[in-house]
Design a protein around this motif. Sequence first.
Motif, PDB file in Angstrom:
ATOM      1  N   MET A 170      25.650  -6.622 -18.991  1.00 62.51           N
ATOM      2  CA  MET A 170      25.604  -5.966 -17.757  1.00 62.51           C
ATOM      3  C   MET A 170      27.434  -5.377 -18.151  1.00 62.51           C
ATOM      4  N   MET A 171      28.104  -6.685 -18.992  1.00 61.85           N
ATOM      5  CA  MET A 171      29.068  -6.590 -19.489  1.00 61.85           C
ATOM      6  C   MET A 171      29.627  -5.050 -21.007  1.00 61.85           C
ATOM      7  N   GLY A 172      28.000  -4.451 -21.840  1.00 64.62           N
ATOM      8  CA  GLY A 172      27.812  -3.514 -22.511  1.00 64.62           C
ATOM      9  C   GLY A 172      28.490  -4.478 -23.920  1.00 64.62           C
ATOM     10  N   VAL A 173      28.282  -5.971 -24.179  1.00 66.24           N
ATOM     11  CA  VAL A 173      28.640  -6.708 -25.042  1.00 66.24           C
ATOM     12  C   VAL A 173      27.114  -6.566 -26.368  1.00 66.24           C
ATOM     13  N   PRO A 174      28.042  -6.197 -27.374  1.00 69.32           N
ATOM     14  CA  PRO A 174      26.574  -6.130 -28.364  1.00 69.32           C
ATOM     15  C   PRO A 174      25.615  -7.507 -28.658  1.00 69.32           C
ATOM     16  N   ALA A 175      24.343  -7.407 -28.892  1.00 72.15           N
ATOM     17  CA  ALA A 175      23.945  -8.464 -29.126  1.00 72.15           C
ATOM     18  C   ALA A 175      24.799  -9.337 -29.877  1.00 72.15           C
ATOM     19  N   GLU A 176      24.441  -8.575 -31.494  1.00 69.01           N
ATOM     20  CA  GLU A 176      25.571  -9.303 -32.556  1.00 69.01           C
ATOM     21  C   GLU A 176      26.933  -9.869 -31.977  1.00 69.01           C
ATOM     22  N   ASP A 177      27.208 -10.010 -31.062  1.00 70.91           N
ATOM     23  CA  ASP A 177      28.665 -10.632 -30.466  1.00 70.91           C
ATOM     24  C   ASP A 177      27.475 -12.275 -29.523  1.00 70.91           C
ATOM     25  N   ARG A 178      26.513 -11.884 -28.853  1.00 73.33           N
ATOM     26  CA  ARG A 178      25.810 -12.742 -28.009  1.00 73.33           C
ATOM     27  C   ARG A 178      26.276 -14.872 -28.848  1.00 73.33           C
ATOM     28  N   ALA A 179      26.143 -14.639 -29.733  1.00 73.59           N
ATOM     29  CA  ALA A 179      26.503 -15.804 -30.467  1.00 73.59           C
ATOM     30  C   ALA A 179      28.063 -16.444 -30.616  1.00 73.59           C
ATOM     31  N   ALA A 180      29.210 -15.393 -30.831  1.00 79.43           N
ATOM     32  CA  ALA A 180      30.247 -16.043 -30.267  1.00 79.43           C
ATOM     33  C   ALA A 180      30.692 -16.082 -29.150  1.00 79.43           C
TER      34      ALA A 180
END
Lengths: 425, 64
Positions: A170-180
Amino acid sequence: MTATAAPVPDAIDLSDRDFWLEPPEVRHAVFDRLRAEDPFAFFAEPEVPGMPVGPGYHAVTRHADLDAISSQPQVFCSGKGAVSIQDIPADLNEFYGSMISMDDPRHARIRRIVSKTFTPRMLERVVDSVRGIVEDVLVEARRTAEAQGGRLDVVADIAAPIPLRVICDMMGVPAEDRAAVLAASNVILSGGDPELIADQEEPLTALFEAGIALAGIMERLAAERLERPTDDLTTALVTTEVDGERLTHQEIASFFILLLVAGNETTRNAISHGLQALQEHPEQRARWAVDPSIDKTAVEEVVRWVSPITWMRRTATRDGELHGHRFSAGDKFLLFYAAANRDPAVFADPHVFDLTRDPNPHVGFGGHGPHFCLGAHLARRELAVTFRAVFDLLPDLEVTGPPDRLRSSFVNGLKRLPARLTGVR
Amino acid sequence: MSRIEVDRDRCVGSGTCEALAPDVFEVDDDGVLVVHREEPGEEELDDVRDAVQACPTRALALAD
């Protein structure tokens, strides 16, 4: 029928961090006693290195008092801080001074930027993607269990990834940033739990670093969205004008962090505690599994039962009296949602987990008032879809426990909840 | 004839009313509640009453 029959500690101290490691029955036995005997009980503030120790707070445990305070924001404000017992130092406000700790009219103007996205009508459009995310996560959870002789962790393998992926999308945060995002979010709502805050002498440093990490993701995204707007929430934050002005960097950062963290931790704990409650109440689980017509009341009961956020703070703006209790300007009140949600004056058999409970005027999303949970409709959707999908895709899920509890008064959190899939050989 | 009243200072655009009476209430793109029919028809009154009751900020009232 079950009833709380846990012993109440001789000296009740809600500021004692170790109290929050106690199992729910001990916690609720204490709330029951406070509600009955001392409904505005006063406690000294817990000491946090780097934060000033304030004058103490009143613990509000009755439903009627809590709702009265929530619905009078001019008398009981949020602007002195809503998510921390202590007043937050200025440098942390950069990241944590969001609308949850603001009063109207500013709070209302900022909230309106995103409110449309969280209405039931708009969420209809994301239901399919929520369903897709949930199914992906549960299929992956089964794979994980199959690789581990049937064992899995409800928190890491089911409850955490679902809301994380939903809110990041929903925020547009890409998959590679999810862990962070997950790591920073865990630190921010750690309540100082030693597993998450390694240096117990410098807890604010960890909070500061977590804020920097999330603000860094926000800055990169914001620059991209300013250049190429999309229909995600980050675009709304960076392009919408309030009173003819764009939000400041501080406002965008703290808003971004609020949405990510609030969207993550609350639903996660409703799912993990909810699955544990279903394990402990097999007759309720069996009923819900075959009867989607009770989805609506069942989800509300899970939220009441879990109360993912234990309290929010309000601060008196003037002297006054509430239901016979005199208070002074500056007095702090912690609204214990978890206690109000078991108030026998409002809920028949409050310690009975009843998925058909109706009416269910719980305050798990907050009491009446301007700060009522923005994400309530989203959370309800996520929970309904998740539990239904667990019944369908993981019918052999057996929570084996015991859970590892988060040492936090603020978030009713589980760090780990061991389980197994009995169908895996 | 019953008339819907909105306390604009209280409304935060949660959309709870919209979910219960979607033909009557809508939160617009700016997060502001729009009431499509301030005097709802008889057949809509039950839904509107539910919406008034459910408002999390007690921003709605139904006046006779």
